[in-house]
Design a protein around this motif. Structure first.
Motif, short mmCIF file in Angstrom:
data_model
loop_
_atom_site.label_atom_id
_atom_site.label_comp_id
_atom_site.label_asym_id
_atom_site.label_seq_id
_atom_site.Cartn_x
_atom_site.Cartn_y
_atom_site.Cartn_z
N VAL A 291 -5.28 -1.85 -8.43
CA VAL A 291 -5.01 -3.29 -8.37
C VAL A 291 -6.04 -3.93 -7.45
O VAL A 291 -6.55 -3.31 -6.52
N LEU A 292 -6.35 -5.19 -7.75
CA LEU A 292 -7.36 -5.94 -7.01
C LEU A 292 -6.68 -6.92 -6.07
O LEU A 292 -5.93 -7.80 -6.50
N TYR A 293 -6.97 -6.76 -4.79
CA TYR A 293 -6.36 -7.63 -3.78
C TYR A 293 -7.28 -7.68 -2.56
O TYR A 293 -7.80 -6.64 -2.12
N GLY A 294 -7.48 -8.86 -2.02
CA GLY A 294 -8.26 -8.99 -0.80
C GLY A 294 -9.70 -8.55 -0.93
O GLY A 294 -10.29 -8.06 0.03
N ASP B 29 0.84 -1.20 0.00
CA ASP B 29 0.00 0.00 0.00
C ASP B 29 0.88 1.25 0.00
O ASP B 29 2.07 1.18 0.32
N HIS B 30 0.31 2.38 -0.38
CA HIS B 30 1.04 3.66 -0.39
C HIS B 30 2.39 3.48 -1.09
O HIS B 30 3.45 3.72 -0.52
N ASP C 174 -0.07 0.08 -9.60
CA ASP C 174 -0.76 1.29 -10.04
C ASP C 174 0.03 1.93 -11.17
O ASP C 174 1.21 2.25 -11.02
N GLY C 175 -0.62 2.13 -12.32
CA GLY C 175 0.07 2.63 -13.50
C GLY C 175 0.32 4.12 -13.52
O GLY C 175 0.98 4.61 -14.44
N VAL C 176 -0.19 4.85 -12.54
CA VAL C 176 0.09 6.28 -12.47
C VAL C 176 0.78 6.63 -11.15
O VAL C 176 0.82 7.80 -10.75
N SER C 177 1.36 5.65 -10.51
CA SER C 177 2.01 5.87 -9.21
C SER C 177 3.38 6.53 -9.34
O SER C 177 3.89 7.10 -8.38
N LYS C 178 4.01 6.40 -10.52
CA LYS C 178 5.36 6.91 -10.77
C LYS C 178 6.39 6.28 -9.84
O LYS C 178 7.41 6.87 -9.52
N GLN D 14 -10.88 -6.09 -2.75
CA GLN D 14 -11.04 -4.65 -2.95
C GLN D 14 -10.07 -4.15 -4.01
O GLN D 14 -9.00 -4.73 -4.21
N PHE D 15 -10.45 -3.06 -4.67
CA PHE D 15 -9.53 -2.35 -5.55
C PHE D 15 -8.79 -1.28 -4.74
O PHE D 15 -9.38 -0.61 -3.89
N HIS D 16 -7.50 -1.13 -5.04
CA HIS D 16 -6.66 -0.20 -4.31
C HIS D 16 -5.88 0.65 -5.30
O HIS D 16 -5.20 0.12 -6.19
N SER D 17 -5.94 1.97 -5.15
CA SER D 17 -5.12 2.88 -5.94
C SER D 17 -3.84 3.18 -5.18
O SER D 17 -3.78 3.07 -3.95
N GLY D 18 -2.79 3.56 -5.92
CA GLY D 18 -1.51 3.87 -5.30
C GLY D 18 -0.86 2.67 -4.66
O GLY D 18 -0.10 2.80 -3.69
#
Length: 385
Positions: free
Chosen positions: A177-180, A103-104, A139-143, A182-186
């Motif tokens: 991304v899908l995990y657990g 995460d993060h 995440d494809g925009v996380s840089k 839920q969808f998670h950004s970043g």
């Protein structure tokens, strides 16, 4: 619906083109043998409600882990698509896996990442005769993909890592991304996969370096923004080099006129994302002051694709399937040149399954405008090699 069962013998492909998340999940899950499945990868089109889809997948799969991401398009047994929910079920007979969630991503301590990988490697006991690889979806925009890919490869050592960055159609805004359940950004997820099958990694593009060079003379590395090339405003200098007016720059132009970065003896595409304020250029991979960029020129696409996918196993056998991560910029170029049907036919010929990405990870390197994949073959006993 077309039966997809004969596309690959060692995984099950489930598809739905339904317009709502609940309908799509119900239709796709009905095609999966949950009792025989170790885990599922889900590649999700951008029109489906993410929250509903994640909840329904978690409920209907009945405890079978589901990993996946939003995509900029899917590669199904029919080739390129944009509106299909695709599930790939990996059976217990041939696959085992352990997972790790990050995460993060931009602020995640790399030392902690190393410790988490060490724990997984220790706890995930090896099966005699099986081989391992790593899969990463992020995440494809996380840089943050460059540091993530290099750190993962360093920690996993001889275990190769492949993967792709999540997309969201062509918005380049919010990917998950899908995990657990839920969808998670970043965020990112890493799978350590063990398989009884033989496999080999693949990574290629269709560009060659030219003699046209540009030097990054001013940049904001943490944002992947180049302000100046050769001492001039970046977009203006790039436009001058490719012979296209700056107000005509677009994702399609960037896709057809890529810049390359040399790493050791090999060139990788460092894709341009967009024009920023004051004629800056935003990139989809790491940049820094002093970086030398080489303008690339394309080669014949279909031949390059056929050659790159023409893989053979230890006994000369063709792949059962290829799990593929294909950059959206490649698809944009193919669209512009009217080649989507030809490329889809080539994917069908070589049994490619996967999705269109915002970037690809190949053995510790984050790349762009590249096809990265893993080809799986029926295992051949050592004494028959």
């Amino acid at each position: 619906m077309l039966d997809q069962g004969d596309t690959a013998r060692f995984v099950r492909v489930a598809l739905s083109r339904a317009s709502t998340a609940t309908e799509a999940v119900t239709e796709a899950v009905a095609q999966v043998d949950r009792r025989a499945t170790c885990f599922v990868m889900a590649f999700v089109p951008d029109h489906l409600d993410r929250e509903v889809l994640a909840s329904e997948l978690d409920r209907q799969m009945g405890g079978v882990p589901v990993f996946g991401c939003t995509t900029a398009g899917q590669i199904t047994p029919e080739g390129y698509e944009t509106g299909a929910l695709m599930l790939i079920a990996f059976p217990r007979r041939y696959f085992r896996c352990a997972s790790m969630f990050i995460d993060h991503l931009r602020d995640f301590p790399m030392q902690e990442l190393s410790q988490k990988i060490d724990r997984i490697k220790t706890q995930f006991q090896r099966t005699a005769g099986w081989r391992r690889f790593g899969l990463v979806l992020c995440d494809g925009v996380s840089k943050a993909e460059d540091l993530l890919a290099s750190t993962l490869q360093l920690c996993l050592g001889e275990i190769p890592i492949y993967g792709g960055s999540a997309g969201d159609g062509l918005q380049f805004q919010e990917t998950s991304v899908l995990y657990g359940g839920q969808f998670h950004s970043g965020a990112a997820l890493v799978l350590l996969v063990e398989t009884a099958l033989d496999f080999t990694g693949v990574g290629f593009d269709h560009f060659l370096p030219t003699e046209t060079l540009m030097v990054v003379t001013s940049a904001i590395p943490e944002e992947r923004v180049v302000l100046e090339l050769n001492g001039a405003p970046a977009a203006l200098e790039y436009s001058r080099k490719i012979g296209v007016a700056v107000d005509q720059l677009s994702p399609e132009v960037f896709a057809e006129n890529p810049v390359l970065v040399r790493q050791n003896a090999k060139f990788h595409v460092r894709a341009i994302h967009s024009v920023e304020a004051d004629h800056g250029l935003s990139f989809m991979g790491a940049i820094d002051d002093g970086l030398i960029l080489t303008l690339g020129t394309g080669t014949e696409i279909i031949n390059a694709l056929d050659t790159g996918l023409d893989l053979r196993g230890p006994m000369g056998q063709r792949p059962d399937f290829i799990l593929g991560f294909d950059c959206i910029l490649r698809k944009l170029e193919f669209t512009q040149k009217g080649m989507l049907d030809d490329v889809s036919a080539m994917f069908r010929k070589h049994n490619v399954l996967g999705f269109n990405t915002y970037g690809e990870q190949h053995c510790g390197v984050h790349v762009n405008q590249t096809f990265v994949g893993i080809a799986f073959f029926e295992h051949t006993p050592e004494d028959l090699h």
